[in-house]
Design an enzyme around this catalytic site. Sequence first.
Site, PDB file in Angstrom:
ATOM      1  N   HIS A  64       0.817  -1.219   0.000  1.00 48.94           N
ATOM      2  CA  HIS A  64       0.000   0.000   0.000  1.00 48.94           C
ATOM      3  C   HIS A  64       0.850   1.268   0.000  1.00 48.94           C
ATOM      4  O   HIS A  64       0.495   2.258  -0.640  1.00 48.94           O
ATOM      5  CB  HIS A  64      -0.990  -0.040   1.177  1.00 48.94           C
ATOM      6  CG  HIS A  64      -2.034  -1.089   0.983  1.00 48.94           C
ATOM      7  ND1 HIS A  64      -2.343  -2.047   1.928  1.00 48.94           N
ATOM      8  CD2 HIS A  64      -2.830  -1.348  -0.089  1.00 48.94           C
ATOM      9  CE1 HIS A  64      -3.282  -2.849   1.450  1.00 48.94           C
ATOM     10  NE2 HIS A  64      -3.604  -2.450   0.234  1.00 48.94           N
ATOM     11  N   ASP A 139     -18.034  -0.724 -11.804  1.00 47.98           N
ATOM     12  CA  ASP A 139     -16.898  -1.231 -12.577  1.00 47.98           C
ATOM     13  C   ASP A 139     -16.016  -0.040 -12.943  1.00 47.98           C
ATOM     14  O   ASP A 139     -16.475   0.912 -13.577  1.00 47.98           O
ATOM     15  CB  ASP A 139     -17.414  -1.921 -13.860  1.00 47.98           C
ATOM     16  CG  ASP A 139     -16.283  -2.468 -14.722  1.00 47.98           C
ATOM     17  OD1 ASP A 139     -16.583  -3.238 -15.658  1.00 47.98           O
ATOM     18  OD2 ASP A 139     -15.117  -2.132 -14.459  1.00 47.98           O
ATOM     19  N   ASP A 157      -5.640  -0.596  -8.081  1.00 44.60           N
ATOM     20  CA  ASP A 157      -5.259  -1.594  -7.074  1.00 44.60           C
ATOM     21  C   ASP A 157      -6.253  -2.747  -7.194  1.00 44.60           C
ATOM     22  O   ASP A 157      -7.146  -2.913  -6.370  1.00 44.60           O
ATOM     23  CB  ASP A 157      -5.321  -0.957  -5.681  1.00 44.60           C
ATOM     24  CG  ASP A 157      -5.098  -1.972  -4.570  1.00 44.60           C
ATOM     25  OD1 ASP A 157      -5.421  -1.659  -3.413  1.00 44.60           O
ATOM     26  OD2 ASP A 157      -4.642  -3.087  -4.896  1.00 44.60           O
ATOM     27  N   SER A 158      -6.104  -3.503  -8.283  1.00 44.87           N
ATOM     28  CA  SER A 158      -7.123  -4.532  -8.555  1.00 44.87           C
ATOM     29  C   SER A 158      -6.613  -5.930  -8.246  1.00 44.87           C
ATOM     30  O   SER A 158      -5.437  -6.140  -7.985  1.00 44.87           O
ATOM     31  CB  SER A 158      -7.500  -4.474 -10.036  1.00 44.87           C
ATOM     32  OG  SER A 158      -6.516  -5.168 -10.774  1.00 44.87           O
TER      33      SER A 158
HETATM   34  N1  SAM Z   1      -3.630  -5.732  -3.445  1.00 43.55           N
HETATM   35  C1  SAM Z   1      -4.421  -6.699  -4.008  1.00 43.55           C
HETATM   36  C2  SAM Z   1      -3.708  -7.387  -5.115  1.00 43.55           C
HETATM   37  O1  SAM Z   1      -2.781  -6.829  -5.643  1.00 43.55           O
HETATM   38  O2  SAM Z   1      -4.003  -8.527  -5.385  1.00 43.55           O
HETATM   39  C3  SAM Z   1      -5.723  -6.082  -4.468  1.00 43.55           C
HETATM   40  C4  SAM Z   1      -6.568  -5.860  -3.354  1.00 43.55           C
HETATM   41  S1  SAM Z   1      -8.095  -5.101  -3.626  1.00 43.55           S
HETATM   42  C5  SAM Z   1      -9.041  -5.934  -2.479  1.00 43.55           C
HETATM   43  C6  SAM Z   1      -8.698  -5.655  -5.173  1.00 43.55           C
HETATM   44  C7  SAM Z   1     -10.083  -5.125  -5.480  1.00 43.55           C
HETATM   45  O3  SAM Z   1     -10.230  -4.911  -6.896  1.00 43.55           O
HETATM   46  C8  SAM Z   1     -11.226  -6.095  -5.098  1.00 43.55           C
HETATM   47  O4  SAM Z   1     -11.932  -5.567  -4.002  1.00 43.55           O
HETATM   48  C9  SAM Z   1     -12.092  -6.178  -6.372  1.00 43.55           C
HETATM   49  O5  SAM Z   1     -13.475  -6.139  -6.082  1.00 43.55           O
HETATM   50  C10 SAM Z   1     -11.633  -4.922  -7.131  1.00 43.55           C
HETATM   51  N2  SAM Z   1     -11.857  -4.962  -8.581  1.00 43.55           N
HETATM   52  C11 SAM Z   1     -11.483  -5.934  -9.458  1.00 43.55           C
HETATM   53  N3  SAM Z   1     -11.892  -5.607 -10.720  1.00 43.55           N
HETATM   54  C12 SAM Z   1     -12.525  -4.402 -10.619  1.00 43.55           C
HETATM   55  C13 SAM Z   1     -13.149  -3.523 -11.573  1.00 43.55           C
HETATM   56  N4  SAM Z   1     -13.224  -3.854 -12.882  1.00 43.55           N
HETATM   57  N5  SAM Z   1     -13.657  -2.350 -11.134  1.00 43.55           N
HETATM   58  C14 SAM Z   1     -13.582  -2.000  -9.804  1.00 43.55           C
HETATM   59  N6  SAM Z   1     -13.025  -2.805  -8.851  1.00 43.55           N
HETATM   60  C15 SAM Z   1     -12.494  -3.978  -9.258  1.00 43.55           C
END
Ligand code: SAM
Length: 280
Positions: A64, A139, A157-158
């Site tokens: 982070h 999204d 950060d997905s």
């Molecule tokens: N640090 C972590 C990693 O690198 O694996 C990521 C942590 S964070 C919890 C990831 C977040 O991305 C999830 O809560 C998921 O719901 C979100 N996410 C994935 N695709 C997304 C999208 N298209 N739009 C918005 N959020 C998304």
Amino acid sequence: MMDVFFIERDPYAPLRHCYPVSKILYEGKSEYQEIMVIESPHFGRVLILDGVAQCDEKFEFIYHEFISHIPLYAHPNPENVLIIGGGDGGALREVLKHKEVKRAVLVDIDKQVIEVSKSFFPTMSVAFEDPRAIVVNEDGYKYVQDYEQEFDVIIVDSTDPVGFAHVLTTEEFFRYVFRALKEDGIYVGQTESIHYHPDIVRRVQKSLKKVFPIVDLYTAVIPGYAGYWWSFSIASKKHPVRNPSREVSVQTKLYSADMHRHAFLPESFYQKLISGEYQV
Ligand code: SAM
């Protein structure tokens, strides 16, 4: 007493991390993914999405701090920040340490991840209470299309780039990001492991170079992630990114001006990596 273990189901990694489990604190399924929280003796609480560990209480600060402070300190005055994903709240916490930040919009597709983080990860989710934080459940690919010249920094950060997260690593998405950024805006996204996912690193770098004048790559060692040597792709419309552009003053455990500079790969290796000359 029987030993209980959680074995990751990482779709990419050639190995499986196995966490000793002292307690299963939460197990559920949202509209988008399976969500689990375990207590593990060495790592503390671990957030798991679709069988893949996302962050743990012990080491989450490393990821982070690096995904937040490098783009924010590369920017001379980051007032408006967009975080796509990041539902655990860790990146938001680091972003809002910057007094320059007037507004931080967090867009996570899955409301349930935010709720679970607020319930089980108080130190990571603390910034959701900050009046500068705005949370949107949508999204990120769709959300960013509605903006032009709006944000100073966009952080992605997905989860791993599969399923509904894949769109966040496409050239189309990067063109929407470029348009949503102000004329001197900066983008960063996590791009997986240098050694286990070099194809993803190269694909994203290639797409970014079609859209942004300045593209680079930095890394950090993340103990809970497969391959550990994790990469972040950064792109800038104007400002250089390899040095902080302001004096570093936020409270951090690992990030500093020196760590900022050293997080970037030596130019020679960076070229070898993205050209494909460096093969393992
Ligand atoms: N640090 C972590 C990693 O690198 O694996 C990521 C942590 S964070 C919890 C990831 C977040 O991305 C999830 O809560 C998921 O719901 C979100 N996410 C994935 N695709 C997304 C999208 N298209 N739009 C918005 N959020 C998304």
